[in-house]
Design a protein around this motif. Structure first.
Motif, short mmCIF file in Angstrom:
data_model
loop_
_atom_site.label_atom_id
_atom_site.label_comp_id
_atom_site.label_asym_id
_atom_site.label_seq_id
_atom_site.Cartn_x
_atom_site.Cartn_y
_atom_site.Cartn_z
N VAL A 160 -6.79 2.62 -9.25
CA VAL A 160 -5.69 1.78 -8.75
C VAL A 160 -6.08 0.30 -8.75
N LYS A 161 -7.33 0.00 -8.46
CA LYS A 161 -7.76 -1.40 -8.45
C LYS A 161 -7.57 -2.03 -9.83
N GLU A 169 0.82 -1.21 0.00
CA GLU A 169 0.00 0.00 0.00
C GLU A 169 0.85 1.26 0.00
N THR A 195 3.72 5.62 -6.66
CA THR A 195 3.20 5.50 -8.02
C THR A 195 2.45 6.76 -8.43
N ARG A 196 1.63 7.29 -7.53
CA ARG A 196 0.89 8.52 -7.84
C ARG A 196 1.86 9.67 -8.14
N TRP A 217 -5.43 -0.83 -12.08
CA TRP A 217 -4.01 -0.66 -12.42
C TRP A 217 -3.12 -1.70 -11.75
N LYS A 218 -3.57 -2.25 -10.65
CA LYS A 218 -2.80 -3.33 -10.02
C LYS A 218 -2.69 -4.53 -10.96
N ILE A 253 1.75 2.81 -3.49
CA ILE A 253 0.74 3.52 -4.26
C ILE A 253 0.99 5.02 -4.22
N SER A 281 2.85 -4.38 -11.79
CA SER A 281 1.68 -3.52 -11.65
C SER A 281 2.08 -2.07 -11.91
N PHE A 282 1.08 -1.25 -12.19
CA PHE A 282 1.24 0.21 -12.35
C PHE A 282 2.17 0.58 -13.51
N PHE A 324 -9.11 8.14 -8.15
CA PHE A 324 -7.80 7.50 -8.21
C PHE A 324 -7.80 6.16 -7.49
#
Length: 308
Positions: A160-161, A86, A92-93, A163-164, A89, A174-175, A156
């Motif tokens: 993300v769900k 977590e 990643t953002r 994008w994983k 994330i 992922s991402f 967002f």
């Protein structure tokens, strides 16, 4: 034969076409798809003894995006995480925000089952997809989805769900995203042809042979189950036909022999679609055998390529 232009599921190619266009470079998706070098050979998705799942390609979309941009002379930043928690994330953002400072960003694979703006999303869980992200503002991601949904936005956290991409098995991580494009050279058509030919050769060297023939024998013996029928009737054969036409068009000025084989394969994949719609599995098996024979000819020519 006239080139086909129409509704083909090439989300990764269309996303790249959009990001290049946003930078002032106009490439037809049909041309980019050829440079992606996806539509050759065949690969097992599930080697079930009775009803195997086969896709008619020997490349992966995420790697092909990188190859395509490199072949066209672009420098770019790409990002993906093989593992995440977590806390990543937030990282990643920040990376997405950084890339968006220099233009739109290609993002994917996404899991279509989480793209709630698509009314068919519940039926597409685990299906991979690529989009163009244009803006990240407060809690919303703004994007163009080449499946026919321009100017979409998602929270967002919901994005993300998707994008994983936890159900997308081929992904590097992922991402995944590509951005900050800068052209560092302008390759000649001959240089592009050479690079594409080298990739085709390498992929044939690394992939299994006789997959199509194996599949043809399976279809002849066992027919198709519901999952195979749906994949072929809605997706795989029409996509394979278009890909072969696009590669034929790309090759015709450099290698007429390989271009002609690709044209013949396009016709046969069209016939395979008709066979699957009619549920004529004996005829489909025979068509697949013809495809396999031509594919072996094309493969041999690709492996023989020496370059210049």
């Amino acid at each position: 034969m006239d080139l086909f232009i129409g509704d083909v599921p090439l989300c990764y190619t269309n996303s790249v076409a959009m990001v290049l266009k946003s930078q002032g470079y106009h490439y037809h998706p049909e041309y980019l798809e050829a440079i992606m070098v996806m539509g050759n050979g065949a690969s097992f998705v599930d080697k079930n003894s009775k009803h195997p799942l086969v896709f008619f390609d020997n490349g992966l979309p995420d790697l092909s995006i990188s190859n395509c941009l490199t072949i066209l002379g672009f420098n770019y930043e790409e990002f993906y995480l093989p593992n995440f928690d977590e806390n990543t994330i937030v990282h990643t953002r920040k990376k997405l925000e950084q890339l968006l400072n220099n233009g739109s960003v290609v993002v994917g694979p996404l899991d279509m089952g989480h793209l709630s703006y698509n009314p068919n999303s519940l039926n597409q869980s685990g299906v991979d997809h690529f989009v163009l992200v244009t803006k990240l503002e407060k809690d919303f991601v703004y994007l163009h989805d080449p499946a026919g949904y321009p100017c979409m936005k998602m929270r967002f956290g919901e994005f993300v769900k998707a994008w994983k991409a936890e159900a997308i098995h081929y992904k590097r991580g992922s991402f995944s995203m590509w951005g900050n494009l800068k052209r560092i050279k302008e390759p000649t058509p001959q240089e592009i042809f050479h690079d594409v030919s080298i990739i085709m050769k390498k992929r044939y060297e690394q992939r299994s042979t006789k997959v199509i023939e194996y599949y043809a024998n399976s279809v002849k013996t066992n027919g198709l189950n519901q999952q195979q029928q749906q994949i072929h009737q809605y997706f795989s054969f029409r996509l394979a036909s278009a890909r072969n036409l696009y590669m034929s068009e790309f090759l015709k000025n450099f290698d007429s022999t390989r271009a002609e084989i690709k044209k013949q394969l396009a016709v046969l994949f069209g016939q395979a679609h008709l066979d699957s719609m009619e549920e004529n599995y004996t005829h489909l098996a025979n068509t697949l055998m013809e495809i396999g024979e031509l594919e072996q000819q094309f493969r041999a020519l690709c492996l023989r390529y020496k370059g210049v």
